[in-house]
Design a protein around this motif. Structure first.
Motif, short mmCIF file in Angstrom:
data_model
loop_
_atom_site.label_atom_id
_atom_site.label_comp_id
_atom_site.label_asym_id
_atom_site.label_seq_id
_atom_site.Cartn_x
_atom_site.Cartn_y
_atom_site.Cartn_z
N GLU A 1 0.83 -1.20 0.00
CA GLU A 1 0.00 0.00 0.00
C GLU A 1 0.86 1.25 0.00
O GLU A 1 2.00 1.25 0.47
N CYS B 1 -2.88 0.25 -3.79
CA CYS B 1 -2.47 -1.07 -3.30
C CYS B 1 -2.14 -1.93 -4.52
O CYS B 1 -3.02 -2.19 -5.34
N TRP C 1 -10.78 -2.26 0.64
CA TRP C 1 -10.10 -1.50 1.69
C TRP C 1 -10.89 -1.62 2.99
O TRP C 1 -12.12 -1.49 2.99
N ARG D 1 -10.55 -0.46 7.33
CA ARG D 1 -9.86 0.47 8.22
C ARG D 1 -10.11 0.10 9.67
O ARG D 1 -11.12 -0.53 9.99
N LEU E 1 -8.15 3.88 -3.76
CA LEU E 1 -9.24 4.44 -2.97
C LEU E 1 -9.07 5.95 -2.98
O LEU E 1 -8.14 6.48 -2.36
N TYR F 1 -5.55 2.14 7.33
CA TYR F 1 -6.27 1.57 6.21
C TYR F 1 -5.50 0.37 5.67
O TYR F 1 -4.30 0.45 5.40
N TYR F 2 -6.22 -0.75 5.51
CA TYR F 2 -5.63 -1.99 5.05
C TYR F 2 -6.22 -2.41 3.71
O TYR F 2 -7.45 -2.38 3.54
N CYS F 3 -5.37 -2.81 2.82
CA CYS F 3 -5.80 -3.38 1.55
C CYS F 3 -6.04 -4.88 1.74
O CYS F 3 -5.29 -5.56 2.46
#
Length: 120
Positions: free
Chosen positions: A6, A22, A36, A38, A79, A92-94
């Motif tokens: 990311e 990402c 995505w 979070r 995003l 924030y995570y992919c």
């Protein structure tokens, strides 16, 4: 081995914009969906937005009309976050559901996370 990397997080003022990226790499046979999530301090991880291989999208109610998820043909998901609010502050995570890896199995993969802070 499949990896998600990311980029694009940072500090932004309320009302500002950020774009997260990402990129999936490694032995990838197909990508079913990307998204995505979070996680804010003291809260559970939540889905922000997702996009399927057929470009169908899904958004959390809290970000509808402000965030846009998209993907390209190079295994990258984006995003675009506009009109950011303090409550959007989170890591924030992919996430991606990918068929690939050493044995060609389908698994969920996660990125390392990127911090988004919305503050004046």
């Amino acid at each position: 081995q499949v990896q998600l990397v990311e980029s694009g997080g940072g500090l932004v003022q309320p009302g500002g914009s950020l774009r997260l990226s990402c990129a999936a790499s490694g032995r990838i046979l197909s990508i079913n969906a990307m998204g995505w999530y979070r996680q804010a301090p003291g809260k559970q991880r939540e889905l922000v937005a997702a996009i399927t291989s057929g470009d169908n999208t899904n958004y959390a109610d809290s970000v509808k009309g402000r965030f846009t998820i998209s993907r390209d043909n190079a295994n990258t998901v984006y995003l675009q976050m506009n009109s950011l609010k303090s409550e959007d502050t989170a890591v924030y995570y992919c996430n991606a559901n990918i068929r690939g890896g050493r044995y060609g199995y389908t698994n969920d993969y996660w990125g390392q996370g990127t911090q988004v802070t919305v503050s004046s």
